[in-house]
Motif scaffolding. Structure first.
Motif, PDB file in Angstrom:
ATOM      1  N   TYR A  75      29.966  52.786  34.685  1.00 32.70           N
ATOM      2  CA  TYR A  75      30.633  53.578  34.916  1.00 32.70           C
ATOM      3  C   TYR A  75      29.348  54.537  35.035  1.00 32.70           C
ATOM      4  CZ  TYR A  75      35.113  52.533  32.713  1.00 32.70           C
ATOM      5  OH  TYR A  75      36.073  51.744  32.197  1.00 32.70           O
ATOM      6  N   TYR A  76      29.729  55.181  36.720  1.00 32.65           N
ATOM      7  CA  TYR A  76      28.452  56.197  37.296  1.00 32.65           C
ATOM      8  C   TYR A  76      28.696  57.437  36.503  1.00 32.65           C
ATOM      9  CZ  TYR A  76      26.140  52.156  38.379  1.00 32.65           C
ATOM     10  OH  TYR A  76      25.130  50.733  37.906  1.00 32.65           O
ATOM     11  N   ASP A  77      30.287  57.708  37.466  1.00 31.24           N
ATOM     12  CA  ASP A  77      30.799  59.087  37.840  1.00 31.24           C
ATOM     13  C   ASP A  77      32.188  59.351  36.984  1.00 31.24           C
ATOM     14  OD1 ASP A  77      30.038  61.551  38.509  1.00 31.24           O
ATOM     15  OD2 ASP A  77      31.721  61.367  39.794  1.00 31.24           O
ATOM     16  N   ILE A  78      32.091  60.522  36.506  1.00 27.76           N
ATOM     17  CA  ILE A  78      33.195  60.489  36.213  1.00 27.76           C
ATOM     18  C   ILE A  78      33.634  61.757  35.652  1.00 27.76           C
ATOM     19  CG2 ILE A  78      34.951  60.645  33.708  1.00 27.76           C
ATOM     20  CD1 ILE A  78      33.600  57.875  33.052  1.00 27.76           C
ATOM     21  N   VAL A  79      34.572  62.595  35.835  1.00 20.63           N
ATOM     22  CA  VAL A  79      35.070  64.152  36.386  1.00 20.63           C
ATOM     23  C   VAL A  79      36.140  64.214  35.939  1.00 20.63           C
ATOM     24  CG1 VAL A  79      35.801  65.677  37.668  1.00 20.63           C
ATOM     25  CG2 VAL A  79      33.768  64.458  38.028  1.00 20.63           C
ATOM     26  N   PRO A  80      36.940  64.523  35.204  1.00 20.58           N
ATOM     27  CA  PRO A  80      38.092  64.379  33.583  1.00 20.58           C
ATOM     28  C   PRO A  80      39.152  64.721  34.850  1.00 20.58           C
ATOM     29  CG  PRO A  80      36.012  65.109  32.470  1.00 20.58           C
ATOM     30  CD  PRO A  80      35.781  64.864  33.929  1.00 20.58           C
ATOM     31  N   ASN A  81      40.283  64.173  35.395  1.00 18.00           N
ATOM     32  CA  ASN A  81      40.870  64.776  35.181  1.00 18.00           C
ATOM     33  C   ASN A  81      41.371  64.370  37.657  1.00 18.00           C
ATOM     34  OD1 ASN A  81      42.860  64.467  33.012  1.00 18.00           O
ATOM     35  ND2 ASN A  81      42.268  66.596  33.548  1.00 18.00           N
ATOM     36  N   GLU A  82      39.733  63.990  37.633  1.00 20.81           N
ATOM     37  CA  GLU A  82      39.836  64.225  39.098  1.00 20.81           C
ATOM     38  C   GLU A  82      38.819  62.481  39.758  1.00 20.81           C
ATOM     39  OE1 GLU A  82      37.415  67.131  40.697  1.00 20.81           O
ATOM     40  OE2 GLU A  82      38.159  68.691  39.180  1.00 20.81           O
ATOM     41  N   ARG A  83      37.855  61.958  38.771  1.00 17.38           N
ATOM     42  CA  ARG A  83      37.470  60.855  39.593  1.00 17.38           C
ATOM     43  C   ARG A  83      36.731  60.359  38.904  1.00 17.38           C
ATOM     44  NH1 ARG A  83      33.711  63.863  43.181  1.00 17.38           N
ATOM     45  NH2 ARG A  83      32.389  63.669  41.324  1.00 17.38           N
ATOM     46  N   ILE A  84      36.681  58.807  38.666  1.00 17.84           N
ATOM     47  CA  ILE A  84      35.343  58.174  38.101  1.00 17.84           C
ATOM     48  C   ILE A  84      35.159  56.997  39.143  1.00 17.84           C
ATOM     49  CG2 ILE A  84      36.290  55.839  36.176  1.00 17.84           C
ATOM     50  CD1 ILE A  84      39.077  57.131  35.164  1.00 17.84           C
ATOM     51  N   VAL A  85      34.045  56.858  38.818  1.00 20.06           N
ATOM     52  CA  VAL A  85      32.372  56.062  39.930  1.00 20.06           C
ATOM     53  C   VAL A  85      32.430  54.913  38.632  1.00 20.06           C
ATOM     54  CG1 VAL A  85      31.486  55.599  41.639  1.00 20.06           C
ATOM     55  CG2 VAL A  85      33.237  57.736  41.299  1.00 20.06           C
ATOM     56  N   TYR A  86      32.979  53.657  39.031  1.00 17.95           N
ATOM     57  CA  TYR A  86      32.606  52.468  38.405  1.00 17.95           C
ATOM     58  C   TYR A  86      31.996  51.223  39.421  1.00 17.95           C
ATOM     59  CZ  TYR A  86      36.629  50.280  37.484  1.00 17.95           C
ATOM     60  OH  TYR A  86      38.007  49.640  37.632  1.00 17.95           O
ATOM     61  N   THR A  87      30.866  50.517  38.803  1.00 17.96           N
ATOM     62  CA  THR A  87      30.904  49.253  39.215  1.00 17.96           C
ATOM     63  C   THR A  87      31.519  48.096  38.535  1.00 17.96           C
ATOM     64  OG1 THR A  87      28.543  48.623  38.922  1.00 17.96           O
ATOM     65  CG2 THR A  87      28.636  50.131  40.856  1.00 17.96           C
ATOM     66  N   TYR A  88      31.439  47.283  39.250  1.00 18.86           N
ATOM     67  CA  TYR A  88      32.187  46.264  38.002  1.00 18.86           C
ATOM     68  C   TYR A  88      31.604  44.467  38.984  1.00 18.86           C
ATOM     69  CZ  TYR A  88      36.415  45.370  40.647  1.00 18.86           C
ATOM     70  OH  TYR A  88      37.181  44.662  41.685  1.00 18.86           O
ATOM     71  N   GLU A  89      31.578  43.561  37.575  1.00 21.76           N
ATOM     72  CA  GLU A  89      31.081  42.231  38.114  1.00 21.76           C
ATOM     73  C   GLU A  89      32.621  41.463  37.542  1.00 21.76           C
ATOM     74  OE1 GLU A  89      28.008  39.814  36.819  1.00 21.76           O
ATOM     75  OE2 GLU A  89      27.119  41.736  37.305  1.00 21.76           O
ATOM     76  N   MET A  90      33.011  40.709  38.385  1.00 13.02           N
ATOM     77  CA  MET A  90      34.090  39.539  38.240  1.00 13.02           C
ATOM     78  C   MET A  90      34.142  38.219  38.438  1.00 13.02           C
ATOM     79  SD  MET A  90      36.699  41.178  37.569  1.00 13.02           S
ATOM     80  CE  MET A  90      38.158  40.054  37.160  1.00 13.02           C
ATOM     81  N   HIS A  91      34.114  37.710  37.174  1.00 14.26           N
ATOM     82  CA  HIS A  91      33.491  35.766  36.828  1.00 14.26           C
ATOM     83  C   HIS A  91      34.482  35.529  36.310  1.00 14.26           C
ATOM     84  CE1 HIS A  91      29.477  37.255  35.715  1.00 14.26           C
ATOM     85  NE2 HIS A  91      29.812  38.390  35.798  1.00 14.26           N
ATOM     86  N   HIS A  92      35.239  34.158  36.356  1.00 11.58           N
ATOM     87  CA  HIS A  92      36.340  33.228  36.044  1.00 11.58           C
ATOM     88  C   HIS A  92      35.849  31.516  35.843  1.00 11.58           C
ATOM     89  CE1 HIS A  92      40.344  31.972  35.699  1.00 11.58           C
ATOM     90  NE2 HIS A  92      39.693  31.564  36.517  1.00 11.58           N
ATOM     91  N   GLU A  93      36.018  31.219  35.054  1.00 11.43           N
ATOM     92  CA  GLU A  93      35.041  29.954  34.494  1.00 11.43           C
ATOM     93  C   GLU A  93      34.005  30.083  34.281  1.00 11.43           C
ATOM     94  OE1 GLU A  93      37.650  26.703  36.940  1.00 11.43           O
ATOM     95  OE2 GLU A  93      39.507  28.132  34.877  1.00 11.43           O
ATOM     96  N   GLY A  94      33.178  31.322  34.499  1.00 11.80           N
ATOM     97  CA  GLY A  94      31.424  30.703  34.263  1.00 11.80           C
ATOM     98  C   GLY A  94      30.722  31.378  35.678  1.00 11.80           C
ATOM     99  N   LYS A  95      31.660  31.266  36.390  1.00 12.93           N
ATOM    100  CA  LYS A  95      31.399  31.530  37.593  1.00 12.93           C
ATOM    101  C   LYS A  95      31.293  33.191  37.908  1.00 12.93           C
ATOM    102  CE  LYS A  95      32.929  27.308  39.875  1.00 12.93           C
ATOM    103  NZ  LYS A  95      33.787  26.808  39.272  1.00 12.93           N
ATOM    104  N   LYS A  96      30.260  33.996  39.302  1.00 12.58           N
ATOM    105  CA  LYS A  96      30.452  35.302  39.456  1.00 12.58           C
ATOM    106  C   LYS A  96      31.105  35.136  40.070  1.00 12.58           C
ATOM    107  CE  LYS A  96      26.498  38.055  39.292  1.00 12.58           C
ATOM    108  NZ  LYS A  96      25.931  38.764  39.592  1.00 12.58           N
ATOM    109  N   LEU A  97      32.208  35.931  40.745  1.00  8.77           N
ATOM    110  CA  LEU A  97      33.396  35.795  42.053  1.00  8.77           C
ATOM    111  C   LEU A  97      32.665  36.802  42.579  1.00  8.77           C
ATOM    112  CD1 LEU A  97      36.935  35.188  40.421  1.00  8.77           C
ATOM    113  CD2 LEU A  97      35.312  33.274  40.948  1.00  8.77           C
ATOM    114  N   SER A  98      32.388  38.549  42.430  1.00  9.40           N
ATOM    115  CA  SER A  98      32.561  39.143  42.848  1.00  9.40           C
ATOM    116  C   SER A  98      31.283  39.917  41.863  1.00  9.40           C
ATOM    117  CB  SER A  98      33.531  39.864  43.582  1.00  9.40           C
ATOM    118  OG  SER A  98      34.189  40.400  42.442  1.00  9.40           O
ATOM    119  N   VAL A  99      30.511  41.857  43.013  1.00 11.75           N
ATOM    120  CA  VAL A  99      30.462  42.887  42.470  1.00 11.75           C
ATOM    121  C   VAL A  99      31.474  43.786  43.154  1.00 11.75           C
ATOM    122  CG1 VAL A  99      28.659  44.017  42.241  1.00 11.75           C
ATOM    123  CG2 VAL A  99      28.169  41.555  41.124  1.00 11.75           C
ATOM    124  N   SER A 100      31.866  44.986  42.465  1.00 14.20           N
ATOM    125  CA  SER A 100      32.260  45.538  43.132  1.00 14.20           C
ATOM    126  C   SER A 100      31.563  46.930  43.206  1.00 14.20           C
ATOM    127  CB  SER A 100      34.227  45.876  43.423  1.00 14.20           C
ATOM    128  OG  SER A 100      34.572  44.323  43.482  1.00 14.20           O
TER     129      SER A 100
END
Length: 153
Positions: A75-100
């Motif tokens: 999580y990078y930025d949180i403004v209660p009731n207004e905004r949430i900004v985060y990055t995330y990685e997805m992996h499946h069966e040990g493989k990195k699928l993406s970064v968002s």
């Protein structure tokens, strides 16, 4: 040589709940577990939420141990009731699928909330189709809508 695909999508949805109610469904660990999960056969093996700027989230599970999906967010930025900004990685069966990079905006609209997600992802080596990520995210929005409309604060 490795390959990457970049993709951006936006989902906007009117939810029949106040911005504070919808935000609570994201910020409460117990509540988020109710709607941020996989299909009916999904078994969650690990979950953690440290909901604050600089905090992180982990969500790991799948239909069985051999077919685990892993979600790791920061999580990078949180403004209660207004905004949430985060990055995330997805992996499946040990493989990195993406970064968002994901930005959620909560805007009052009538007696409800206009929730808008804009997500920019980088998908690696053909392991996932960006259209499937958008489809899965829309499915999660369906679960969120059902949850906040069924379970009032």
């Amino acid at each position: 040589m490795s390959q990457q695909i970049q993709s951006t999508f936006t989902i906007s949805r009117l939810l029949a709940a106040s911005p504070s109610r919808v935000f609570q469904a994201f910020s409460s660990f117990d509540e988020k577990k109710q709607w941020f999960s996989g299909p009916a056969d999904w078994v969650q093996t690990e979950a953690a939420l440290d909901f604050r700027p600089g905090g992180s989230e982990t969500n790991i599970g799948g239909p069985d141990e051999a077919h685990q999906s892993e979600f790791y967010a920061h999580y990078y930025d949180i403004v209660p009731n207004e905004r949430i900004v985060y990055t995330y990685e997805m992996h499946h069966e040990g493989k990195k699928l993406s970064v968002s990079l994901a930005t959620f905006e909560f805007e009052p609209e009538g007696e409800g909330t206009r929730l808008t997600l804009t997500e920019h992802g980088v998908f690696f080596d053909g392991h996932e189709d960006p259209a499937l990520r958008e489809e899965g995210t829309r499915w999660l929005f369906d679960g969120l809508a059902a949850y906040v409309e069924r379970v009032r604060a």
